[in-house]
Design a protein around this motif. Structure first.
Motif, PDB file in Angstrom:
ATOM      1  N   GLU A  41     -19.667 -33.937   6.796  1.00  0.00           N
ATOM      2  CA  GLU A  41     -20.355 -33.823   5.513  1.00  0.00           C
ATOM      3  C   GLU A  41     -19.413 -34.289   4.401  1.00  0.00           C
ATOM      4  N   GLY A  45     -19.393 -33.253  -1.880  1.00  0.00           N
ATOM      5  CA  GLY A  45     -19.312 -32.061  -2.713  1.00  0.00           C
ATOM      6  C   GLY A  45     -18.323 -32.229  -3.846  1.00  0.00           C
ATOM      7  N   CYS A  73     -24.370 -36.753   5.148  1.00  0.00           N
ATOM      8  CA  CYS A  73     -24.056 -36.217   6.470  1.00  0.00           C
ATOM      9  C   CYS A  73     -24.161 -37.346   7.488  1.00  0.00           C
ATOM     10  N   TRP A  99     -29.975 -29.467   6.281  1.00  0.00           N
ATOM     11  CA  TRP A  99     -28.858 -29.069   5.433  1.00  0.00           C
ATOM     12  C   TRP A  99     -28.882 -27.555   5.276  1.00  0.00           C
ATOM     13  N   ARG A 128     -26.350 -24.037   3.764  1.00  0.00           N
ATOM     14  CA  ARG A 128     -25.234 -23.658   2.911  1.00  0.00           C
ATOM     15  C   ARG A 128     -24.845 -22.218   3.184  1.00  0.00           C
ATOM     16  N   LEU A 152     -31.644 -24.934   4.174  1.00  0.00           N
ATOM     17  CA  LEU A 152     -32.199 -25.394   2.901  1.00  0.00           C
ATOM     18  C   LEU A 152     -33.317 -26.420   3.074  1.00  0.00           C
ATOM     19  N   ASP A 161     -25.936 -22.080  -6.779  1.00  0.00           N
ATOM     20  CA  ASP A 161     -25.897 -23.109  -5.741  1.00  0.00           C
ATOM     21  C   ASP A 161     -24.475 -23.307  -5.199  1.00  0.00           C
ATOM     22  N   TYR A 174     -21.588 -26.499   1.962  1.00  0.00           N
ATOM     23  CA  TYR A 174     -22.811 -27.105   2.488  1.00  0.00           C
ATOM     24  C   TYR A 174     -22.521 -27.793   3.819  1.00  0.00           C
ATOM     25  N   TYR A 175     -23.410 -27.561   4.771  1.00  0.00           N
ATOM     26  CA  TYR A 175     -23.265 -28.097   6.119  1.00  0.00           C
ATOM     27  C   TYR A 175     -24.548 -28.809   6.539  1.00  0.00           C
ATOM     28  N   CYS A 176     -24.422 -29.694   7.510  1.00  0.00           N
ATOM     29  CA  CYS A 176     -25.634 -30.202   8.139  1.00  0.00           C
ATOM     30  C   CYS A 176     -25.538 -30.003   9.648  1.00  0.00           C
ATOM     31  N   GLY A 225     -17.982 -28.930   6.645  1.00  0.00           N
ATOM     32  CA  GLY A 225     -18.768 -28.683   5.440  1.00  0.00           C
ATOM     33  C   GLY A 225     -18.171 -29.379   4.234  1.00  0.00           C
TER      34      GLY A 225
END
Length: 120
Positions: free
Chosen positions: A6, A9, A22, A35, A37, A47, A88, A92-94, A113
């Motif tokens: 990822e 950010g 990603c 996605w 988080r 998400l 927010d 964040y990950y996928c 992430g």
């Protein structure tokens, strides 16, 4: 084993936007990609997801201000995040699964992430 990476950010002011990307070694093939988080002290949250056919799903928390997209030729799944709010802030990950419904239990090993911080 598929390796997920990822990126995108950073630190952004409230109301700002970011675009996360990603990728996966070998691509995502026909999997749905989602996605997620994780905010400090909170559970991992799904998400958004997109299937190889382009069907999208969103959680209520991001519907209307995040957009997921998929470029199968480039093997990239992106998350456009608009109108960002302090809540927010998260890593964040996928990840991927057979379809959007199965993203609740994704198949891949988690990547590192990408950190998003929304702060003035």
């Amino acid at each position: 084993q598929v390796q997920i990476v990822e990126s995108g950010g950073g630190l952004v002011q409230p109301g700002g936007h970011l675009n996360l990307s990603c990728t996966a070694s070998g691509g995502f093939d026909f999997s749905a990609v989602g996605w997620f988080r994780q905010a400090p002290g909170r559970q991992l949250e799904l998400l958004a997801g997109v299937t190889s056919a382009g069907m999208e799903m969103y959680s209520d928390s991001v519907k209307g201000h995040f957009t997921i997209s998929r470029d199968s030729a480039k093997n990239i799944v992106s998350l456009q995040m608009n109108s960002l709010r302090p809540e927010d802030t998260a890593v964040y990950y996928c990840n991927f699964a057979e379809d959007n419904e199965h993203l609740k239990k994704p198949l891949g090993a988690w990547g590192a992430g990408t950190q998003v911080i929304v702060s003035a």
